[in-house]
Motif scaffolding. Structure first.
Motif, PDB file in Angstrom:
ATOM      1  N   ILE A   1      28.269  32.155  33.177  1.00 51.18           N
ATOM      2  CA  ILE A   1      29.337  31.209  33.321  1.00 51.18           C
ATOM      3  C   ILE A   1      29.156  30.618  34.996  1.00 51.18           C
ATOM      4  O   ILE A   1      29.132  29.037  35.113  1.00 51.18           O
ATOM      5  CB  ILE A   1      30.132  30.997  32.643  1.00 51.18           C
ATOM      6  N   GLN A   2      29.794  30.779  35.390  1.00 49.61           N
ATOM      7  CA  GLN A   2      30.283  30.528  36.172  1.00 49.61           C
ATOM      8  C   GLN A   2      28.758  30.509  37.421  1.00 49.61           C
ATOM      9  O   GLN A   2      28.629  29.554  37.834  1.00 49.61           O
ATOM     10  CB  GLN A   2      30.634  32.057  37.917  1.00 49.61           C
ATOM     11  N   GLN A   3      28.195  30.642  37.372  1.00 47.18           N
ATOM     12  CA  GLN A   3      26.589  30.187  38.202  1.00 47.18           C
ATOM     13  C   GLN A   3      26.140  29.478  37.983  1.00 47.18           C
ATOM     14  O   GLN A   3      24.901  28.992  38.122  1.00 47.18           O
ATOM     15  CB  GLN A   3      25.678  31.708  37.959  1.00 47.18           C
ATOM     16  N   THR A   4      26.433  29.033  36.506  1.00 49.62           N
ATOM     17  CA  THR A   4      26.367  27.860  35.893  1.00 49.62           C
ATOM     18  C   THR A   4      26.850  26.522  36.569  1.00 49.62           C
ATOM     19  O   THR A   4      26.224  25.426  36.796  1.00 49.62           O
ATOM     20  CB  THR A   4      25.640  27.252  34.648  1.00 49.62           C
ATOM     21  N   VAL A   5      27.997  26.635  36.293  1.00 45.44           N
ATOM     22  CA  VAL A   5      29.161  25.799  37.053  1.00 45.44           C
ATOM     23  C   VAL A   5      28.068  25.437  38.460  1.00 45.44           C
ATOM     24  O   VAL A   5      28.057  24.640  38.873  1.00 45.44           O
ATOM     25  CB  VAL A   5      30.243  26.361  37.651  1.00 45.44           C
ATOM     26  N   ALA A   6      28.145  26.954  39.566  1.00 41.21           N
ATOM     27  CA  ALA A   6      27.036  26.895  40.916  1.00 41.21           C
ATOM     28  C   ALA A   6      25.457  25.811  41.138  1.00 41.21           C
ATOM     29  O   ALA A   6      25.323  24.697  41.660  1.00 41.21           O
ATOM     30  CB  ALA A   6      27.044  27.845  40.985  1.00 41.21           C
ATOM     31  N   ALA A   7      24.965  25.944  39.739  1.00 44.19           N
ATOM     32  CA  ALA A   7      23.941  25.223  39.910  1.00 44.19           C
ATOM     33  C   ALA A   7      24.084  23.804  39.468  1.00 44.19           C
ATOM     34  O   ALA A   7      23.459  22.701  39.925  1.00 44.19           O
ATOM     35  CB  ALA A   7      23.143  25.662  38.331  1.00 44.19           C
ATOM     36  N   ILE A   8      25.644  23.552  38.600  1.00 45.36           N
ATOM     37  CA  ILE A   8      25.432  22.314  37.864  1.00 45.36           C
ATOM     38  C   ILE A   8      26.160  21.578  39.175  1.00 45.36           C
ATOM     39  O   ILE A   8      25.840  20.787  39.953  1.00 45.36           O
ATOM     40  CB  ILE A   8      26.711  22.204  37.432  1.00 45.36           C
TER      41      ILE A   8
END
Length: 267
Positions: free
Chosen positions: A49-56
């Protein structure tokens, strides 16, 4: 092997959780804990989830500019990104989202500059290789805010997914270059222009402040993530969270390590 049909709902849940947390971070708001089906139940889910936030954020021209970490324990792993738009370099004012009590919440830290890329690789980096890739060490403040109304009710996985209560980073002057300087502890004082002075014996939670950095480089490498030139890494607060006033000059003294002054202002 999991089928695509099995993976797709999980990926959709991770993206939905990340979208909600990314929107809260961008708006400086907080909300309830995520609905049960979106809450992470493992380190792997929380980190995804954290890294998907980063991708966004990266897709919106706001890439990772720094990382926070701490040497992991049996109970928790501490690693989270800090984004470019939320990093301030020796600015006279430091914008942040205030606490519910209208104060600035910050943590005194040291920030290590990555001066040469440390790309992911199959073999671990040695401490000497990591040291050779470092540039300046700066006095710094981590800016603190949770995206949950009741962070005390959040699990470590909830907090990890949300970036571990980070809302930004203020980078101050370069560390005093005095040879043999002690960096594991110092006497911290914060002089506020209303006459109040806050004093604490500041001690790094891992003792040697680079310990968490050495761990982080190899942890990220194992996840296929590199550190790049110009990024910074903070490795743990010397004095916990400080609650300080807005719109007043605050002069920080990190013992012999150096000093700086700034004013916190509400975003």
């Amino acid at each position: 092997m999991s089928s695509t049909a099995t993976l797709e709902p999980v990926q959709m849940q991770i993206h939905a959780a990340a979208k909600e947390l990314a929107e809260r971070r961008a708006a400086g708001t907080s909300g309830d804990l995520l609905i049960p089906e979106l809450r992470p139940m493992s380190f792997e889910q929380a980190f995804a989830i954290q890294q998907t936030v980063a991708a966004i954020y990266k897709a919106n021209n706001n890439p990772i500019a720094a990382w926070k970490c701490l040497l992991p324990s049996a109970e928790k792993t501490v690693a989270a990104p800090i984004y470019q738009a939320d990093v301030y370099q020796q600015s006279a004012t430091c914008p942040l989202y205030p606490s519910t009590k209208g104060q600035a919440r910050v943590e005194p830290e040291l920030a290590f500059e990555i001066a040469r890329d440390l790309p992911p690789r199959t073999t671990p980096y040695t401490e000497a290789e990591i040291d050779a890739a470092l540039g300046h060490t700066r006095l710094a403040l981590e800016l603190i805010k949770s995206r949950y109304h009741t962070p005390s009710e959040a699990t470590h996985f909830d907090a990890l997914a949300d970036g571990l209560v980070n809302q930004g980073l203020w980078l101050g002057p370069v560390l005093n270059p005095l040879a043999g300087l002690e960096t594991s502890h110092f006497e911290l004082s914060v002089n506020i222009n209303d006459g109040e002075t806050l004093q604490k014996s500041a001690i790094h939670p891992n003792g040697f402040p680079k310990t968490g950095l050495y761990w982080l480089v190899n942890f990220l490498s194992a996840q296929g993530i590199g550190l790049t030139q110009g990024q910074y890494v903070i490795t743990g607060s010397y004095a916990g969270v400080l609650d300080l006033p807005l719109n007043q000059h605050c002069q920080f003294h990190y013992g012999e390590l150096g000093q700086f002054g700034l004013q916190f202002v509400a975003k």
